[in-house]
Write a protein that holds these residues in place. Structure first.
Motif, mmCIF file in Angstrom:
data_model
loop_
_atom_site.group_PDB
_atom_site.id
_atom_site.type_symbol
_atom_site.label_atom_id
_atom_site.label_comp_id
_atom_site.label_asym_id
_atom_site.label_seq_id
_atom_site.Cartn_x
_atom_site.Cartn_y
_atom_site.Cartn_z
ATOM 1 N N GLN A 230 -9.856 25.801 -3.687
ATOM 2 C CA GLN A 230 -10.678 24.607 -3.869
ATOM 3 C C GLN A 230 -12.011 24.786 -3.162
ATOM 4 O O GLN A 230 -12.087 25.366 -2.078
ATOM 5 C CB GLN A 230 -9.961 23.374 -3.317
ATOM 6 C CG GLN A 230 -10.629 22.055 -3.697
ATOM 7 C CD GLN A 230 -9.718 20.872 -3.413
ATOM 8 O OE1 GLN A 230 -8.691 20.999 -2.767
ATOM 9 N NE2 GLN A 230 -10.084 19.718 -3.918
ATOM 10 N N PRO B 10 -9.626 19.771 6.079
ATOM 11 C CA PRO B 10 -8.243 19.529 5.664
ATOM 12 C C PRO B 10 -7.208 19.922 6.705
ATOM 13 O O PRO B 10 -6.012 19.733 6.470
ATOM 14 C CB PRO B 10 -8.109 20.416 4.428
ATOM 15 C CG PRO B 10 -8.959 21.613 4.763
ATOM 16 C CD PRO B 10 -10.143 21.051 5.513
ATOM 17 N N HIS C 106 -5.706 15.714 7.866
ATOM 18 C CA HIS C 106 -6.184 14.717 6.926
ATOM 19 C C HIS C 106 -6.377 13.365 7.617
ATOM 20 O O HIS C 106 -5.782 13.090 8.671
ATOM 21 C CB HIS C 106 -5.190 14.552 5.768
ATOM 22 C CG HIS C 106 -5.146 15.729 4.845
ATOM 23 N ND1 HIS C 106 -3.997 16.439 4.589
ATOM 24 C CD2 HIS C 106 -6.120 16.336 4.107
ATOM 25 C CE1 HIS C 106 -4.254 17.418 3.735
ATOM 26 N NE2 HIS C 106 -5.539 17.382 3.435
ATOM 27 N N GLU D 97 -13.219 12.430 -12.436
ATOM 28 C CA GLU D 97 -13.089 13.875 -12.222
ATOM 29 C C GLU D 97 -14.421 14.544 -11.905
ATOM 30 O O GLU D 97 -14.445 15.693 -11.443
ATOM 31 C CB GLU D 97 -12.444 14.537 -13.437
ATOM 32 C CG GLU D 97 -13.231 14.406 -14.728
ATOM 33 C CD GLU D 97 -12.887 13.159 -15.521
ATOM 34 O OE1 GLU D 97 -13.189 13.133 -16.727
ATOM 35 O OE2 GLU D 97 -12.297 12.225 -14.931
ATOM 36 N N TRP E 9 -12.967 12.233 -1.202
ATOM 37 C CA TRP E 9 -11.954 11.336 -0.639
ATOM 38 C C TRP E 9 -10.542 11.831 -0.930
ATOM 39 O O TRP E 9 -9.681 11.828 -0.040
ATOM 40 C CB TRP E 9 -12.143 9.924 -1.188
ATOM 41 C CG TRP E 9 -11.253 8.926 -0.524
ATOM 42 C CD1 TRP E 9 -10.193 8.264 -1.065
ATOM 43 C CD2 TRP E 9 -11.328 8.489 0.839
ATOM 44 N NE1 TRP E 9 -9.604 7.442 -0.131
ATOM 45 C CE2 TRP E 9 -10.287 7.558 1.041
ATOM 46 C CE3 TRP E 9 -12.190 8.779 1.896
ATOM 47 C CZ2 TRP E 9 -10.080 6.918 2.269
ATOM 48 C CZ3 TRP E 9 -11.987 8.146 3.111
ATOM 49 C CH2 TRP E 9 -10.945 7.231 3.295
ATOM 50 N N ASP E 10 -10.290 12.273 -2.151
ATOM 51 C CA ASP E 10 -8.966 12.792 -2.494
ATOM 52 C C ASP E 10 -8.634 14.049 -1.693
ATOM 53 O O ASP E 10 -7.465 14.332 -1.418
ATOM 54 C CB ASP E 10 -8.894 13.105 -3.990
ATOM 55 C CG ASP E 10 -8.870 11.850 -4.849
ATOM 56 O OD1 ASP E 10 -8.621 10.757 -4.304
ATOM 57 O OD2 ASP E 10 -9.110 11.969 -6.066
ATOM 58 N N PHE E 11 -9.655 14.794 -1.297
ATOM 59 C CA PHE E 11 -9.470 16.016 -0.521
ATOM 60 C C PHE E 11 -9.162 15.705 0.942
ATOM 61 O O PHE E 11 -8.326 16.367 1.562
ATOM 62 C CB PHE E 11 -10.734 16.866 -0.627
ATOM 63 C CG PHE E 11 -10.700 18.158 0.140
ATOM 64 C CD1 PHE E 11 -9.989 19.246 -0.330
ATOM 65 C CD2 PHE E 11 -11.412 18.297 1.334
ATOM 66 C CE1 PHE E 11 -9.964 20.446 0.376
ATOM 67 C CE2 PHE E 11 -11.394 19.486 2.039
ATOM 68 C CZ PHE E 11 -10.662 20.564 1.553
ATOM 69 N N TYR F 155 -8.187 12.603 2.243
ATOM 70 C CA TYR F 155 -7.140 11.598 2.476
ATOM 71 C C TYR F 155 -6.271 11.498 1.225
ATOM 72 O O TYR F 155 -6.243 10.463 0.553
ATOM 73 C CB TYR F 155 -7.778 10.258 2.813
ATOM 74 C CG TYR F 155 -6.879 9.242 3.497
ATOM 75 C CD1 TYR F 155 -5.519 9.484 3.725
ATOM 76 C CD2 TYR F 155 -7.397 8.022 3.923
ATOM 77 C CE1 TYR F 155 -4.715 8.554 4.358
ATOM 78 C CE2 TYR F 155 -6.607 7.080 4.557
ATOM 79 C CZ TYR F 155 -5.270 7.345 4.764
ATOM 80 O OH TYR F 155 -4.461 6.403 5.396
ATOM 81 N N PRO F 156 -5.539 12.559 0.887
ATOM 82 C CA PRO F 156 -4.782 12.588 -0.368
ATOM 83 C C PRO F 156 -3.675 11.548 -0.440
ATOM 84 O O PRO F 156 -3.255 11.176 -1.537
ATOM 85 C CB PRO F 156 -4.218 14.011 -0.410
ATOM 86 C CG PRO F 156 -4.236 14.487 1.010
ATOM 87 C CD PRO F 156 -5.422 13.824 1.647
ATOM 88 N N SER F 157 -3.203 11.077 0.711
ATOM 89 C CA SER F 157 -2.105 10.105 0.706
ATOM 90 C C SER F 157 -2.598 8.675 0.887
ATOM 91 O O SER F 157 -1.799 7.772 1.142
ATOM 92 C CB SER F 157 -1.115 10.437 1.838
ATOM 93 O OG SER F 157 -1.742 10.290 3.112
ATOM 94 N N GLY G 243 -5.911 4.851 -2.968
ATOM 95 C CA GLY G 243 -6.895 5.870 -3.301
ATOM 96 C C GLY G 243 -8.283 5.529 -2.815
ATOM 97 O O GLY G 243 -8.482 5.183 -1.640
#
Length: 333
Positions: free
Chosen positions: A10, A127, A130, A226, A234-236, A238-240, A244
């Motif tokens: 990534q 990462p 997180h 996307e 943000w998804d990278f 704080y993926p949990s 979202g």
């Protein structure tokens, strides 16, 4: 595995600016990050001293603390008590550091001008860790600073610069970009949870704060998720995150967000730049706080013709000096 065998898993980038690369062999690179530089702990230095300190060992939370040189000559009589600014650096939660050259250079310019003690916090980044790890570190660091209001040299680890020179009736928090986001979240926590020694946050400085949501605000364009850099980051980091990109930590008025009326500080300044892609978010946040019923004083500062973090990147520029002088007034009024 050698570098020639690495395969990129990534990469987070914005055009030619690369925030981070993560390889499948576990290697992490931050190509755009400025180099680390040592502090200035030298009695012969004309304007300030700085040093690196450890706040917590598990998890590891460290900081660089800055003291204007003027106070060194007053060590014996202790006549001068200074505001304390606990600062959270920017970098999208994934790059830069309290020890980076770009932030060290900024504070070497700001601290003598502001005549303030700065504790620049080194929080855990994604990462490797997180979110919400950074928020825990930020609160722990602030609470550690506050604990010095009742500390003595007979207690366990203390920082003498804080005890000798810190004015605990003038404790501020602040940050740029991701650090502005952290500042908001810490101010909210301070509204419902007491700090050590009963210390209260006098003011909060949010400079080019990083907020986002699933919907655009102001003049922001509609972008497919996307392709949306804000959502990708943000998804990278704080993926949990529950909810979202509308999690309350990033969307301050998202579903389930605590009321902004509970912000735990007496005053706040939101600083924007007209060319910053986050500019409309800053105005949005300012308006949301104003409408919330919060009883503090909030101010909006905007610099025309500048982009994101211009004051950090060019601290000697005319507009950076203008902002710094405005912040000095905020800290001392």
């Amino acid at each position: 595995m050698g570098s020639s065998a690495r395969t990129i898993v990534q990469e987070i980038n914005d055009k030619s600016f690369i925030y981070i690369r993560v390889y499948n062999d576990g290697t992490i690179e931050r190509p755009s990050e400025s180099k680390y530089v040592p502090p200035i702990l030298d009695d012969s230095h004309p304007i300030l001293n700085s040093k690196d300190i450890t706040i917590s060992h598990n998890p590891l939370v460290t900081a660089r603390i800055y003291l204007p040189k003027l106070t060194i000559s007053n060590y014996q009589n202790q006549l001068q008590k200074l505001p304390i600014l606990v600062y959270y650096h920017g970098g999208a939660f994934i790059f830069e550091s309290a020890f980076s050259q770009v932030f060290d250079n900024y504070f070497n310019n700001f601290v003598p001008l502001a005549n303030v003690i700065v504790v620049s916090v080194e929080y855990r980044r994604a990462p490797e860790s997180h979110l919400p790890a950074c928020y825990h570190d930020a609160w722990y660091a602030l609470n550690w600073v506050a604990s010095h209001s009742t500390a003595s040299f007979n207690t366990n680890y203390v920082e003498p610069w804080l005890i000798n020179y810190g004015d605990f009736n003038r404790v501020f928090i602040g940050g740029d970009s991701a650090g502005g986001n952290i500042t908001h979240n810490i101010a909210l926590r301070a509204g419902v949870e007491a700090l050590a020694g009963g210390v209260k946050i006098t003011g909060a400085i949010l400079t080019h704060p990083y907020f986002y949501s699933s919907y655009p605000v102001g003049s922001e364009p509609i972008v497919a998720p996307e392709d949306d850099l804000g959502i990708l980051i943000w998804d990278f980091i704080y993926p949990s995150a529950p909810g979202g990109i509308d999690n309350p930590t990033i969307n301050p008025v998202g579903p389930g967000a605590p009321s902004l009326a509970t912000l735990g500080c007496s005053k706040m300044i939101v600083c924007n730049a007209s060319y910053d892609e986050l500019r409309d978010r800053g105005v949005w946040y300012y308006e949301c706080v104003k409408k919330s019923g919060w009883q503090g004083k909030i101010e909006l500062f905007e610099q025309e013709g500048e982009g994101h973090d211009y004051h950090i990147l060019k601290p000697k520029s005319e507009n950076a000096q203008k902002l710094m002088k405005h912040l000095v007034s905020f800290l001392h009024e």
